[in-house]
Each structure stands twice: as structure tokens, then as C-alpha cells.
Design an enzyme around this catalytic site. Structure first.
Site, PDB file in Angstrom:
ATOM      1  N   GLU A   1      -5.159  -8.101   7.574  1.00 46.47           N
ATOM      2  CA  GLU A   1      -5.478  -7.493   8.874  1.00 46.47           C
ATOM      3  C   GLU A   1      -6.714  -8.106   9.533  1.00 46.47           C
ATOM      4  OE1 GLU A   1      -3.596  -5.402  10.461  1.00 46.47           O
ATOM      5  OE2 GLU A   1      -2.891  -3.730   9.221  1.00 46.47           O
TER       6      GLU A   1
ATOM      7  N   SER B   1      -7.582  -9.600  -2.858  1.00 40.70           N
ATOM      8  CA  SER B   1      -7.659  -9.291  -1.425  1.00 40.70           C
ATOM      9  C   SER B   1      -7.019 -10.408  -0.611  1.00 40.70           C
ATOM     10  CB  SER B   1      -9.112  -9.113  -0.999  1.00 40.70           C
ATOM     11  OG  SER B   1      -9.233  -9.353   0.396  1.00 40.70           O
TER      12      SER B   1
ATOM     13  N   TRP C   1       0.827  -1.214   0.000  1.00 39.16           N
ATOM     14  CA  TRP C   1       0.000   0.000   0.000  1.00 39.16           C
ATOM     15  C   TRP C   1       0.859   1.262   0.000  1.00 39.16           C
ATOM     16  CZ3 TRP C   1      -3.608   1.987  -2.174  1.00 39.16           C
ATOM     17  CH2 TRP C   1      -4.545   2.872  -1.651  1.00 39.16           C
TER      18      TRP C   1
ATOM     19  N   ASP D   1     -15.771  -0.457  -0.336  1.00 34.60           N
ATOM     20  CA  ASP D   1     -14.605  -1.283  -0.004  1.00 34.60           C
ATOM     21  C   ASP D   1     -15.023  -2.712   0.325  1.00 34.60           C
ATOM     22  OD1 ASP D   1     -11.939  -1.779   0.291  1.00 34.60           O
ATOM     23  OD2 ASP D   1     -11.689  -0.660   2.158  1.00 34.60           O
TER      24      ASP D   1
ATOM     25  N   LYS E   1     -14.503  -4.424   7.182  1.00 35.42           N
ATOM     26  CA  LYS E   1     -14.791  -5.272   6.005  1.00 35.42           C
ATOM     27  C   LYS E   1     -13.757  -6.384   5.835  1.00 35.42           C
ATOM     28  CE  LYS E   1     -11.404  -3.551   3.401  1.00 35.42           C
ATOM     29  NZ  LYS E   1     -10.238  -4.302   2.914  1.00 35.42           N
TER      30      LYS E   1
ATOM     31  N   SER F   1      -4.291  -2.500  -4.026  1.00 37.83           N
ATOM     32  CA  SER F   1      -3.061  -1.823  -4.454  1.00 37.83           C
ATOM     33  C   SER F   1      -2.562  -2.320  -5.816  1.00 37.83           C
ATOM     34  CB  SER F   1      -1.978  -1.977  -3.393  1.00 37.83           C
ATOM     35  OG  SER F   1      -1.731  -3.336  -3.140  1.00 37.83           O
TER      36      SER F   1
HETATM   37  N1  LIG Z   1      -2.476  -3.517  -0.074  1.00 40.98           N
HETATM   38  C1  LIG Z   1      -3.654  -2.957  -0.203  1.00 40.98           C
HETATM   39  O1  LIG Z   1      -4.327  -3.156  -1.223  1.00 40.98           O
HETATM   40  C2  LIG Z   1      -4.168  -2.028   0.848  1.00 40.98           C
HETATM   41  C3  LIG Z   1      -3.725  -2.094   2.159  1.00 40.98           C
HETATM   42  N2  LIG Z   1      -4.247  -1.268   3.113  1.00 40.98           N
HETATM   43  C4  LIG Z   1      -3.801  -1.324   4.498  1.00 40.98           C
HETATM   44  O2  LIG Z   1      -2.477  -0.807   4.578  1.00 40.98           O
HETATM   45  C5  LIG Z   1      -1.750  -1.451   5.646  1.00 40.98           C
HETATM   46  C6  LIG Z   1      -0.446  -2.007   5.083  1.00 40.98           C
HETATM   47  O3  LIG Z   1      -0.811  -2.969   4.106  1.00 40.98           O
HETATM   48  P1  LIG Z   1       0.197  -3.482   2.986  1.00 40.98           P
HETATM   49  O4  LIG Z   1       1.154  -2.434   2.588  1.00 40.98           O
HETATM   50  O5  LIG Z   1      -0.646  -4.091   1.953  1.00 40.98           O
HETATM   51  O6  LIG Z   1       0.966  -4.614   3.801  1.00 40.98           O
HETATM   52  P2  LIG Z   1       2.385  -5.253   3.473  1.00 40.98           P
HETATM   53  O7  LIG Z   1       2.383  -6.551   4.202  1.00 40.98           O
HETATM   54  O8  LIG Z   1       2.680  -5.221   2.034  1.00 40.98           O
HETATM   55  O9  LIG Z   1       3.395  -4.266   4.217  1.00 40.98           O
HETATM   56  C7  LIG Z   1       3.358  -4.142   5.623  1.00 40.98           C
HETATM   57  C8  LIG Z   1       3.788  -2.751   5.966  1.00 40.98           C
HETATM   58  O10 LIG Z   1       3.641  -2.572   7.378  1.00 40.98           O
HETATM   59  C9  LIG Z   1       4.883  -2.216   7.934  1.00 40.98           C
HETATM   60  N3  LIG Z   1       5.052  -2.878   9.239  1.00 40.98           N
HETATM   61  C10 LIG Z   1       4.718  -4.137   9.541  1.00 40.98           C
HETATM   62  N4  LIG Z   1       5.034  -4.396  10.826  1.00 40.98           N
HETATM   63  C11 LIG Z   1       5.570  -3.266  11.331  1.00 40.98           C
HETATM   64  C12 LIG Z   1       6.086  -2.908  12.596  1.00 40.98           C
HETATM   65  N5  LIG Z   1       6.098  -3.774  13.616  1.00 40.98           N
HETATM   66  N6  LIG Z   1       6.570  -1.647  12.748  1.00 40.98           N
HETATM   67  C13 LIG Z   1       6.550  -0.784  11.729  1.00 40.98           C
HETATM   68  N7  LIG Z   1       6.054  -1.071  10.492  1.00 40.98           N
HETATM   69  C14 LIG Z   1       5.576  -2.296  10.306  1.00 40.98           C
HETATM   70  C15 LIG Z   1       5.959  -2.641   6.960  1.00 40.98           C
HETATM   71  O11 LIG Z   1       6.968  -1.707   7.147  1.00 40.98           O
HETATM   72  P3  LIG Z   1       8.372  -1.651   6.387  1.00 40.98           P
HETATM   73  O12 LIG Z   1       8.079  -1.048   5.047  1.00 40.98           O
HETATM   74  O13 LIG Z   1       9.180  -0.778   7.245  1.00 40.98           O
HETATM   75  O14 LIG Z   1       8.858  -3.083   6.317  1.00 40.98           O
HETATM   76  C16 LIG Z   1       5.235  -2.495   5.619  1.00 40.98           C
HETATM   77  O15 LIG Z   1       5.313  -1.192   5.139  1.00 40.98           O
HETATM   78  C17 LIG Z   1      -2.711  -2.508   6.199  1.00 40.98           C
HETATM   79  O16 LIG Z   1      -3.355  -1.972   7.334  1.00 40.98           O
HETATM   80  C18 LIG Z   1      -3.705  -2.740   5.071  1.00 40.98           C
HETATM   81  O17 LIG Z   1      -4.965  -3.186   5.542  1.00 40.98           O
HETATM   82  C19 LIG Z   1      -5.176  -0.341   2.788  1.00 40.98           C
HETATM   83  C20 LIG Z   1      -5.646  -0.216   1.495  1.00 40.98           C
HETATM   84  C21 LIG Z   1      -5.181  -1.062   0.438  1.00 40.98           C
HETATM   85  O1  LIG Z   2      -8.199  -2.859   1.745  1.00 39.29           O
HETATM   86  C1  LIG Z   2      -8.015  -3.328   0.663  1.00 39.29           C
HETATM   87  C2  LIG Z   2      -8.721  -2.873  -0.543  1.00 39.29           C
HETATM   88  O2  LIG Z   2      -9.404  -1.677  -0.319  1.00 39.29           O
HETATM   89  C3  LIG Z   2      -7.062  -4.455   0.504  1.00 39.29           C
HETATM   90  O3  LIG Z   2      -7.644  -5.606   0.991  1.00 39.29           O
HETATM   91  P1  LIG Z   2      -6.719  -6.765   1.571  1.00 39.29           P
HETATM   92  O4  LIG Z   2      -5.979  -6.177   2.735  1.00 39.29           O
HETATM   93  O5  LIG Z   2      -7.684  -7.848   1.952  1.00 39.29           O
HETATM   94  O6  LIG Z   2      -5.795  -7.181   0.474  1.00 39.29           O
END
Ligand SMILES: NC(=O)C1=CN([C@@H]2O[C@H](COP(=O)(O)OP(=O)(O)OC[C@H]3O[C@@H](n4cnc5c(N)ncnc54)[C@H](OP(=O)(O)O)[C@@H]3O)[C@@H](O)[C@H]2O)C=CC1
Ligand SMILES: O=C(CO)COP(=O)(O)O
Length: 308
Positions: free
Chosen positions: A257, A230, A16, A220, A167, A116
């Protein structure tokens, strides 16, 4: 740099955070990503930021917010929370954590149907930026909005945030429903009844019910429950194929999550006596208390009642 171009720091280099950085770059703003692997300290990186966007998973939010507490920010810097989760123990949303630790900067929640991978491919999408300060939401709207990314403002940050968070639990249920091939009727019933329980929890948190009918709620929910992109849907689908929760999580690339959110949500609903039957069956399934078949039977055999 032109004066309308902004300095934006994205915290988190996961799926993300990377997609959000690409969106900011599309508009020629100066963007830098901070991750735990970065050479530069977070404090150094954010010192000149107009906006700081946190896109880390819930387990990292408090540690990151605590780091930023001691950093010297520009007085006008806007904080943006893009995490979809609930913190264990405190049961706080990400924006509640940010607000409690850094109270004197404008705070915006960014959430919507935003898979994403689709955004990275340049496919069109829409999102919501919500804040109690309209000018802060508009500021972030202008940073992110582009031809392929339509951004709406909203004044109900907690509602926008909870739509995206809750969700994820439902996406596990719907992934399992699809994994069992239960059909479109079952899936539609599950999604629709789930929206009602999401609204019940949202209202407890002080959200406006109508927020959940919008992009960050129903939008969403539909995106996540209808896409095998997802991660939460993938977890449910894998469990329906006979994998254990641990195996399902290991098979998913990135953070799902909904597993942690289910635990926190059930603690809240037990304490506050909020009826969340679908989420409760997801919780019991993930805990290994029931089989998937028992979850389906349990939901179908609940006491008969009026729809509303
Ligand atoms: N992917 C998607 O489509 C979407 C995701 N989200 C939300 O965004 C958030 C991140 O998701 P996503 O990027 O997909 O997940 P990823 O698993 O791809 O990445 C995890 C992220 O969280 C960080 N992280 C994990 N553990 C820790 C910790 N203990 N301390 C600090 N940073 C930490 C990592 O940091 P680092 O970079 O430093 O390793 C990394 O940036 C979630 O809450 C998800 O629900 C929301 C909308 C869309
Ligand atoms: O939040 C999301 C889309 O809006 C991404 O969903 P997932 O975390 O289930 O991949």
C-alpha cells in the site's frame, strides 16, 4: 451455537483477511469470508453478522462500503476496518470512507504490528482495536483476543489507523536503506525521524500524538521496517537492488500500500505544508525523479536544525 459465540463476516480473502479469519475461528466464533469470487452475495452473507471486518486493500474499500450501504444489517452490527491505506482523490482514510457511507453502525479500526504470515504460523502478536465507542472496541477485543493474539482497546481510531498507513511509506525507505547496506545507525535514524513526520500528519488529521508511540504507531513501524515479510520493505529493498518500481511491485506477493499512500501523502503535505522529508524522498524516488543515491545524499544534506 453458544450465546457468547458470534457471527463474523470477513470481507477479503487476501493474506490479511485469511489471517483474521483464522484468529476469529480460534475462539470458535462462526466465521465466513466473502470475496469477489464468492457465490453468495455480500448482502446475503452479512444479514446475520454481529461483526463485519473489512480487510481489503484501499482500492476496494469504497466499492465494498457502497455494496454494504444497500444491505440489510442487524442494528447492532459492528463494522471493523483493517485496511492500511489512503484513498486517492478524496485523500480519506478507510475509516473515514466507512463513516461517511455507513454512519449509523459502530465503527472500529483494527491495526498493529501484524505481519499476517507470522500470525498464520501461530506466533504471538498484539494489536489495537480503536473506536470512539468503547463498547464496540471491547466487543471486537473479545472476538479476536486469544492466547496468541493480545488485543488492546484504544479511543483514537484515526491515530491507530494512520500509524498503520503511514509506516508503509517509511518501510519502503528502510527496505532501500537495508538493500544498500547502509547500516544500523542509518536505519535507526531513518525510523526515528520518520516517526516524527508520521505524528505531524496524524495531528493534522486530528489524532492524538501519544497514539503513535503505541503498538499501532511505533510498534507497527518497527515490525514493518525490520521484517522482509513486509511487502513495502520488499519494494524498497528490490529498488536498492536495481529493480524498477514496476519490477519491484511485480516481485511482491500481495499488496504494497505504501506506493499509493506516498502519492496521497505528498498531496496532503503539499497542500497543508506539513514537513515530511523522508516520505517526500520516497515519493520522488518512486516517481523516478531522483536516484536512491540522491535520496540518501538529499536526506543527509538537509539544513542543520534542532532535533525537536
Ligand atoms: N498482510 C498483512 O500482513 C497485513 C495487511 N494489512 C492491510 O490489509 C489490506 C489487505 O492486505 P492483504 O490482504 O495483505 O493484501 P492481498 O494482496 O493479499 O489481498 C488484497 C485484498 O484486497 C481485495 N481487493 C483488492 N482490490 C479490490 C477491489 N478493487 N475491490 C474489492 N476488493 C479488492 C482482495 O479482494 P478479494 O479477496 O475479493 O480478491 C483481497 O482480499 C491492505 O490495506 C494491507 O495494508 C494490514 C495488516 C497486516
Ligand atoms: O501492515 C503490516 C504489518 O503490520 C504488513 O506490512 P506490509 O503490507 O508491508 O506487508
Amino acid at each position: 451455537m453458544k450465546s457468547d459465540l458470534k457471527n463474523v463476516t470477513i470481507i477479503g480473502s487476501g493474506a490479511w483477511g485469511s489471517a483474521l479469519a483464522t484468529l476469529v475461528q480460534t475462539n470458535q466464533h462462526h466465521v465466513q469470508i466473502w470475496s469477489r469470487q464468492s457465490q453468495l452475495s455480500l448482502a446475503e452473507m452479512v444479514s446475520n453478522s454481529d461483526a463485519i471486518v473489512s480487510a481489503v486493500s484501499i482500492k476496494g474499500v469504497r466499492a465494498i462500503a457502497e455494496k454494504l450501504q444497500t444491505a440489510k444489517l442487524q442494528p447492532h452490527t459492528v463494522l471493523v476496518s483493517a485496511t492500511k491505506g489512503l484513498e486517492p482523490v478524496t485523500r480519506q482514510t478507510p475509516s473515514q470512507i466507512w463513516r461517511s457511507l455507513i454512519p449509523d453502525h459502530p465503527l472500529v479500526v483494527l491495526s498493529g504490528p501484524n505481519l499476517s504470515k507470522e500470525i498464520m504460523m501461530g506466533q504471538p502478536a498484539a494489536t489495537v482495536v480503536a473506536s470512539t465507542e468503547a463498547s464496540a472496541a471491547q466487543f471486537i477485543q473479545n472476538i479476536f483476543a486469544s492466547r496468541n493474539f493480545r488485543v488492546y482497546t484504544n479511543s483514537d481510531p484515526i491515530g491507530v489507523e494512520l500509524g498503520g498507513t503511514l509506516k508503509n511509506v517509511i518501510a519502503i525507505a528502510v527496505g532501500a536503506c537495508d538493500g544498500l547496506n547502509l547500516g544500523t545507525n542509518a536505519k535507526s535514524a531513518l525510523i526515528t525521524r520518520s516517526l516524527i513526520e508520521i505524528i505531524r500528519v496524524g495531528v493534522y488529521f486530528g489524532a492524538q500524538p501519544e497514539t503513535f508511540w503505541g503498538l499501532s504507531g511505533l510498534g507497527d513501524l518497527l515490525a514493518t521496517c525490520n521484517s522482509n515479510l513486509s511487502r513495502n520493505y520488499q519494494v524498497g529493498y528490490a529498488i536498492a537492488q536495481g529493480l524498477s518500481l514496476e519490477e519491484a511491485i511485480a516481485n511482491v506477493q500481495g499488496t504494497a500500500e505504501g506506493v499509493n499512500t506516498a502519492n496521497v501523502l505528498i498531496e496532503i503535505s503539499d497542500r497543508e505544508k506539513i514537513s515530511v522529508p523522508v516520505s517526500r524522498y520516497v515519493y520522488r524516488l518512486l516517481k523516478g525523479e531522483i536516484t536512491l543515491q540522491q535520496a540518501v545524499e538529499g536526506l543527509m544534506e538537509r539544513d542543520l536544525k534542532p532535533e525537536n
